[in-house]
Enzyme design. Structure first.
Site, PDB file in Angstrom:
ATOM      1  N   MET A   1       6.938  83.391   9.302  1.00 48.60           N
ATOM      2  CA  MET A   1       7.847  83.432   8.429  1.00 48.60           C
ATOM      3  C   MET A   1       9.087  82.976   8.831  1.00 48.60           C
ATOM      4  O   MET A   1       9.151  82.688  10.196  1.00 48.60           O
ATOM      5  CB  MET A   1       7.978  84.917   7.709  1.00 48.60           C
ATOM      6  CG  MET A   1       8.491  85.693   8.886  1.00 48.60           C
ATOM      7  SD  MET A   1       8.698  87.411   8.331  1.00 48.60           S
ATOM      8  CE  MET A   1       9.030  88.170   9.866  1.00 48.60           C
TER       9      MET A   1
ATOM     10  N   SER B   1      15.346  93.088  11.865  1.00 44.32           N
ATOM     11  CA  SER B   1      14.047  93.089  12.581  1.00 44.32           C
ATOM     12  C   SER B   1      12.752  92.663  11.489  1.00 44.32           C
ATOM     13  O   SER B   1      12.757  93.322  10.417  1.00 44.32           O
ATOM     14  CB  SER B   1      13.597  94.251  13.270  1.00 44.32           C
ATOM     15  OG  SER B   1      12.263  94.359  13.764  1.00 44.32           O
ATOM     16  N   LYS B   2      11.714  91.911  12.144  1.00 39.87           N
ATOM     17  CA  LYS B   2      10.635  91.443  10.863  1.00 39.87           C
ATOM     18  C   LYS B   2       9.792  92.817  10.810  1.00 39.87           C
ATOM     19  O   LYS B   2       9.088  92.853   9.721  1.00 39.87           O
ATOM     20  CB  LYS B   2       9.828  90.502  11.699  1.00 39.87           C
ATOM     21  CG  LYS B   2      10.359  89.510  12.512  1.00 39.87           C
ATOM     22  CD  LYS B   2       9.265  88.665  12.980  1.00 39.87           C
ATOM     23  CE  LYS B   2       9.990  87.720  14.189  1.00 39.87           C
ATOM     24  NZ  LYS B   2       9.185  86.753  14.628  1.00 39.87           N
ATOM     25  N   ARG B   3       9.758  93.526  11.793  1.00 36.68           N
ATOM     26  CA  ARG B   3       9.059  94.785  11.682  1.00 36.68           C
ATOM     27  C   ARG B   3       9.527  95.873  10.678  1.00 36.68           C
ATOM     28  O   ARG B   3       8.758  96.540  10.214  1.00 36.68           O
ATOM     29  CB  ARG B   3       8.595  95.267  13.288  1.00 36.68           C
ATOM     30  CG  ARG B   3       7.825  94.532  13.896  1.00 36.68           C
ATOM     31  CD  ARG B   3       7.592  95.065  15.331  1.00 36.68           C
ATOM     32  NE  ARG B   3       6.841  94.129  16.314  1.00 36.68           N
ATOM     33  CZ  ARG B   3       7.755  93.156  16.680  1.00 36.68           C
ATOM     34  NH1 ARG B   3       8.591  93.021  16.719  1.00 36.68           N
ATOM     35  NH2 ARG B   3       6.852  92.386  17.936  1.00 36.68           N
TER      36      ARG B   3
END
Length: 441
Positions: A1, A221-223
């Protein structure tokens, strides 16, 4: 992404290059095989296309892996010139010598004279004295004491150069003059400048823009956070709204305004005016922005913009109705009503689905709230009143239901709630009487 923070930095680089008569260079840093797939690269390119950085407007994409021989050659030059040395220490070895898991490398192998070999990393020998000054268009001249910079790894035990060295060599090879990136990279900059100097080339000019944070002021954060540009695109954010908003992350146009034409942003953006404070990515504000942009569209443009959600695409789920059930003329009739009520384009589906489904999708909570004692009687009376109308127009439908409600001591708002839920399945949505007129008797 493609991270929204990366999209922000890309836009800033792209505008700056255009202002300076230069060229924006897109490089895909693909040396980490586990994070490298052609479809992911295409995702970056299409996301850039979407926010207006079209493929014909920049140089590239270049791929870092194609320059691997230059990375290795640079590592070899640094070793042969005495600016780098081999080391076979493990993290546990360093921890055992220093007594701390937080200490950096202690220079143990600086003068051991180890040659290349399996499992031996190549470390850059940092100066023991002096300072490294970073010329930064946003932050002035951050200064770093060399003695506090550990001898860092520039090539792994298998001989492959690490990102720090590969990045420097690629910038040299491509003639990069300016690097605009997030402030999280600032601690790496003195190390990179030392590498530039050791390789005999003047470093680029830097600009470290503020890090993008969430509402808790934590780095996005992607998480944990919604950060993918593609996700916002597929939810129905307009590209113009998104890039306008992204450019406000750390900068603002002149005057007390935020929603401005792109031409104004291209003319007014200056790196030296970028704020140093962390930039809050406020999704609620972005949503409001998007709503403003949607309402500014012509009706025809709004209808066209809604099409992916009315039909489905490779990344957008199809609507709940069958293609043959959709009536473009009916949708065009309600489009002006919907345009004033939605903030993202994906919301068009729940607003209009009752027009194209044999039976509406019922919101159980809305049904329970609207269908109180007496509602069945009211609906029976409304059906009779509607059947008797000489014409089927919004004004006539409204007047008929007002009369039905008045007979039961109900104001229009109370009287229309059961009718709305019975017809649309929801308690909120498009104006009821206009919707009934379009739906047909």
């Amino acid at each position: 992404m493609f991270h929204v923070g990366g999209a922000r930095s890309a836009l800033q680089n792209w505008i700056f290059a255009k202002q300076q008569g230069g060229m924006f260079v897109l490089r895909i840093e693909d040396t980490d095989a586990a994070r490298n797939k052609p479809e992911w690269t295409e995702g970056i390119l299409s996301a850039l296309d979407w926010i207006g950085i079209e493929r014909t407007s920049y140089e590239g994409p270049h791929f870092q892996s194609e320059n691997a021989h230059e990375h290795r050659a640079a590592a070899q030059r640094l070793y042969e010139s005495g600016r780098a040395y081999y080391c076979d220490c493990t993290r546990e070895d360093v921890q055992a010598r220093t007594g701390s898991q937080h200490s950096g490398y202690d220079g143990y192998h600086r003068d051991k004279g180890l040659g290349p070999g399996e499992g031996r990393a190549l470390r850059f020998r940092t100066p023991d004295e002096g300072v490294t000054v970073v010329i930064d268009l946003i932050r002035g001249e951050p200064t770093f004491e060399n003695k506090l910079i550990e001898d860092f790894v520039i090539a792994r035990g298998d001989g492959s150069p690490v990102f720090l060295l590969a990045n420097v060599v690629d910038d040299m090879t491509m003639g990069i003059t300016h690097v605009i990136r997030a402030e999280e990279h600032l601690p790496n900059t003195p190390k990179q400048q030392l590498l530039w100097a050791a390789l005999g080339v003047k470093p680029p000019i830097w600009a470290h823009v503020p890090v993008v944070v969430n509402e808790k002021r934590q780095k996005l954060s992607k998480r944990r956070d919604k950060v993918a540009l593609e996700a916002y695109r597929d939810e129905g954010y307009l590209a113009d709204a998104m890039r306008n908003y992204l450019m406000l992350l750390g900068w603002a146009p002149s005057g007390d305004r935020e929603i401005v034409p792109w031409s104004v942003i291209e003319e007014e953006f200056r790196l030296e005016n970028v704020n140093l404070s962390p930039a809050f990515f406020d999704e609620k504000k972005l949503r409001a922005f998007n709503g403003e942009y949607i309402r500014a569209l012509s009706v025809d443009d709004f209808v066209a913009a809604c099409q992916p959600w009315l039909t489905g695409t490779s990344t957008i789920a199809p609507p709940p109705w069958q293609p043959e059930e959709f009536d473009a003329a009916v949708f065009a009739a309600v489009a002006p009503l919907a345009q004033t009520r939605i903030a993202v384009l994906s919301e068009i589906v729940p607003n209009v689905d009752f027009l194209f489904l044999a039976t509406p999708a019922i919101d159980e909570a809305a049904w329970a709230k609207a269908m109180k004692e007496g509602s069945a009687d009211l609906l029976d009376a409304a059906i009779s009143a509607f059947e008797a109308l000489p014409d089927w127009k919004a004004e006539s439908i409204k007047a008929a239901l007002e009369a039905v409600g008045a007979e039961r001591g109900l104001k229009l708002g109370k009287a229309q709630a059961p009718v709305r839920v019975a017809v649309t399945g929801r308690s909120v949505g498009l104006p009821l009487f206009e919707s009934l007129a379009v739906l047909g008797r």
